[in-house]
Design a protein around this motif. Structure first.
Motif, PDB file in Angstrom:
ATOM      1  N   GLU A  68     -47.873 -71.349 -75.267  1.00 33.84           N
ATOM      2  CA  GLU A  68     -47.397 -71.086 -74.113  1.00 33.84           C
ATOM      3  C   GLU A  68     -46.262 -69.964 -73.897  1.00 33.84           C
ATOM      4  O   GLU A  68     -46.100 -69.378 -72.907  1.00 33.84           O
ATOM      5  CB  GLU A  68     -47.121 -72.462 -73.325  1.00 33.84           C
ATOM      6  CG  GLU A  68     -48.224 -73.077 -72.997  1.00 33.84           C
ATOM      7  CD  GLU A  68     -48.233 -74.793 -72.819  1.00 33.84           C
ATOM      8  OE1 GLU A  68     -48.952 -74.941 -71.867  1.00 33.84           O
ATOM      9  OE2 GLU A  68     -47.418 -75.440 -73.232  1.00 33.84           O
ATOM     10  N   LEU A  69     -45.216 -70.388 -74.802  1.00 30.02           N
ATOM     11  CA  LEU A  69     -43.933 -69.626 -74.809  1.00 30.02           C
ATOM     12  C   LEU A  69     -44.256 -68.010 -74.963  1.00 30.02           C
ATOM     13  O   LEU A  69     -43.798 -67.331 -74.439  1.00 30.02           O
ATOM     14  CB  LEU A  69     -43.153 -70.160 -76.086  1.00 30.02           C
ATOM     15  CG  LEU A  69     -41.719 -69.374 -76.122  1.00 30.02           C
ATOM     16  CD1 LEU A  69     -40.932 -69.303 -75.223  1.00 30.02           C
ATOM     17  CD2 LEU A  69     -41.204 -69.960 -77.532  1.00 30.02           C
ATOM     18  N   ALA A  70     -45.189 -67.807 -76.126  1.00 26.12           N
ATOM     19  CA  ALA A  70     -45.507 -66.332 -76.315  1.00 26.12           C
ATOM     20  C   ALA A  70     -46.309 -65.975 -75.133  1.00 26.12           C
ATOM     21  O   ALA A  70     -45.856 -64.604 -74.856  1.00 26.12           O
ATOM     22  CB  ALA A  70     -46.506 -66.459 -77.556  1.00 26.12           C
ATOM     23  N   ALA A  71     -46.981 -66.710 -74.377  1.00 28.86           N
ATOM     24  CA  ALA A  71     -47.826 -66.079 -73.177  1.00 28.86           C
ATOM     25  C   ALA A  71     -46.801 -65.788 -72.098  1.00 28.86           C
ATOM     26  O   ALA A  71     -46.884 -64.827 -71.461  1.00 28.86           O
ATOM     27  CB  ALA A  71     -48.779 -67.130 -72.676  1.00 28.86           C
ATOM     28  N   LYS A  72     -45.808 -66.615 -71.973  1.00 28.48           N
ATOM     29  CA  LYS A  72     -44.761 -66.551 -71.212  1.00 28.48           C
ATOM     30  C   LYS A  72     -44.007 -65.231 -71.165  1.00 28.48           C
ATOM     31  O   LYS A  72     -43.725 -64.402 -70.336  1.00 28.48           O
ATOM     32  CB  LYS A  72     -43.834 -67.694 -70.926  1.00 28.48           C
ATOM     33  CG  LYS A  72     -43.123 -67.603 -69.708  1.00 28.48           C
ATOM     34  CD  LYS A  72     -43.534 -67.347 -68.320  1.00 28.48           C
ATOM     35  CE  LYS A  72     -44.430 -68.675 -67.788  1.00 28.48           C
ATOM     36  NZ  LYS A  72     -44.827 -68.541 -66.072  1.00 28.48           N
ATOM     37  N   GLU A  73     -43.738 -64.938 -72.680  1.00 26.36           N
ATOM     38  CA  GLU A  73     -42.699 -63.980 -73.000  1.00 26.36           C
ATOM     39  C   GLU A  73     -43.665 -62.479 -72.679  1.00 26.36           C
ATOM     40  O   GLU A  73     -42.932 -61.837 -72.015  1.00 26.36           O
ATOM     41  CB  GLU A  73     -42.557 -63.984 -74.360  1.00 26.36           C
ATOM     42  CG  GLU A  73     -42.030 -62.714 -74.785  1.00 26.36           C
ATOM     43  CD  GLU A  73     -41.605 -62.559 -76.284  1.00 26.36           C
ATOM     44  OE1 GLU A  73     -40.615 -61.808 -76.855  1.00 26.36           O
ATOM     45  OE2 GLU A  73     -42.779 -63.037 -77.123  1.00 26.36           O
ATOM     46  N   LEU A  74     -44.964 -62.484 -72.821  1.00 25.39           N
ATOM     47  CA  LEU A  74     -45.729 -61.424 -72.564  1.00 25.39           C
ATOM     48  C   LEU A  74     -45.649 -61.306 -71.125  1.00 25.39           C
ATOM     49  O   LEU A  74     -45.462 -60.106 -70.683  1.00 25.39           O
ATOM     50  CB  LEU A  74     -47.300 -61.514 -73.237  1.00 25.39           C
ATOM     51  CG  LEU A  74     -48.078 -60.525 -72.945  1.00 25.39           C
ATOM     52  CD1 LEU A  74     -47.536 -59.059 -73.390  1.00 25.39           C
ATOM     53  CD2 LEU A  74     -49.373 -60.759 -73.596  1.00 25.39           C
ATOM     54  N   GLU A  75     -45.943 -62.197 -70.398  1.00 28.09           N
ATOM     55  CA  GLU A  75     -45.955 -62.191 -69.074  1.00 28.09           C
ATOM     56  C   GLU A  75     -44.525 -61.528 -68.363  1.00 28.09           C
ATOM     57  O   GLU A  75     -44.776 -60.790 -67.546  1.00 28.09           O
ATOM     58  CB  GLU A  75     -46.053 -63.400 -68.286  1.00 28.09           C
ATOM     59  CG  GLU A  75     -46.092 -63.716 -66.745  1.00 28.09           C
ATOM     60  CD  GLU A  75     -45.836 -65.010 -66.208  1.00 28.09           C
ATOM     61  OE1 GLU A  75     -45.318 -65.233 -64.835  1.00 28.09           O
ATOM     62  OE2 GLU A  75     -46.720 -65.982 -66.771  1.00 28.09           O
ATOM     63  N   MET A  76     -43.675 -61.997 -68.819  1.00 27.27           N
ATOM     64  CA  MET A  76     -42.046 -61.319 -68.419  1.00 27.27           C
ATOM     65  C   MET A  76     -42.051 -60.055 -68.904  1.00 27.27           C
ATOM     66  O   MET A  76     -41.359 -59.034 -68.051  1.00 27.27           O
ATOM     67  CB  MET A  76     -40.962 -62.396 -68.849  1.00 27.27           C
ATOM     68  CG  MET A  76     -41.157 -63.576 -68.494  1.00 27.27           C
ATOM     69  SD  MET A  76     -40.832 -63.517 -66.505  1.00 27.27           S
ATOM     70  CE  MET A  76     -41.080 -65.472 -65.998  1.00 27.27           C
ATOM     71  N   ILE A  77     -42.377 -59.703 -70.080  1.00 22.32           N
ATOM     72  CA  ILE A  77     -42.361 -58.247 -70.336  1.00 22.32           C
ATOM     73  C   ILE A  77     -43.174 -57.231 -69.636  1.00 22.32           C
ATOM     74  O   ILE A  77     -42.444 -56.143 -69.065  1.00 22.32           O
ATOM     75  CB  ILE A  77     -42.755 -58.080 -71.930  1.00 22.32           C
ATOM     76  CG1 ILE A  77     -42.006 -58.792 -72.840  1.00 22.32           C
ATOM     77  CG2 ILE A  77     -43.233 -56.562 -72.366  1.00 22.32           C
ATOM     78  CD1 ILE A  77     -42.510 -58.726 -74.313  1.00 22.32           C
ATOM     79  N   ARG A  78     -44.060 -57.771 -69.164  1.00 21.13           N
ATOM     80  CA  ARG A  78     -45.009 -56.825 -68.144  1.00 21.13           C
ATOM     81  C   ARG A  78     -44.554 -56.813 -66.888  1.00 21.13           C
ATOM     82  O   ARG A  78     -44.272 -55.839 -66.216  1.00 21.13           O
ATOM     83  CB  ARG A  78     -46.418 -57.366 -68.216  1.00 21.13           C
ATOM     84  CG  ARG A  78     -47.260 -57.047 -69.390  1.00 21.13           C
ATOM     85  CD  ARG A  78     -48.827 -57.347 -69.404  1.00 21.13           C
ATOM     86  NE  ARG A  78     -49.455 -56.972 -70.501  1.00 21.13           N
ATOM     87  CZ  ARG A  78     -50.314 -57.321 -71.395  1.00 21.13           C
ATOM     88  NH1 ARG A  78     -50.570 -58.750 -70.887  1.00 21.13           N
ATOM     89  NH2 ARG A  78     -50.802 -56.999 -72.237  1.00 21.13           N
TER      90      ARG A  78
END
Length: 97
Positions: free
Chosen positions: A67-77
């Motif tokens: 979930e942390l990795a997915a949220k990081e990717l979401e914020m990068i985008r």
């Protein structure tokens, strides 16, 4: 505390990263050669005294690593920090999204 954060540099660019333990001292791992190349372009006075800002964008005490990795990717985008004109993230590769 797991966190996703945004680092703002005096170069006008940003870096979005994640921290699985919530360390106040951790500022991520952008490619320092790229950051330094931009710093060289700043006026000398700006290179001698500057502020780097860390902003917590999201945090959770219960999120999994996935979930942390997915949220990081979401914020990068969201912030387009993988666009070389905007930020220092180099993953995922910017494709003019």
């Amino acid at each position: 505390m797991k966190q996703v954060y945004k680092i703002s540099y005096p170069t006008g660019k940003i870096y979005v990263g994640k921290d699985a333990i919530g360390s106040a001292r951790y500022f991520g791992s952008p490619n320092m050669e790229i950051v330094n190349a931009d710093f060289i372009l700043l006026p000398p006075e700006a290179r001698r005294s500057y502020v780097v800002k860390k902003e917590i964008l999201w945090e959770s005490e219960t999120a999994s690593d996935a979930e942390l990795a997915a949220k990081e990717l979401e914020m990068i985008r969201k912030f387009a920090s993988n666009n070389p004109a905007v930020g220092y993230n180099r993953w995922p590769k910017w494709r003019g999204e």
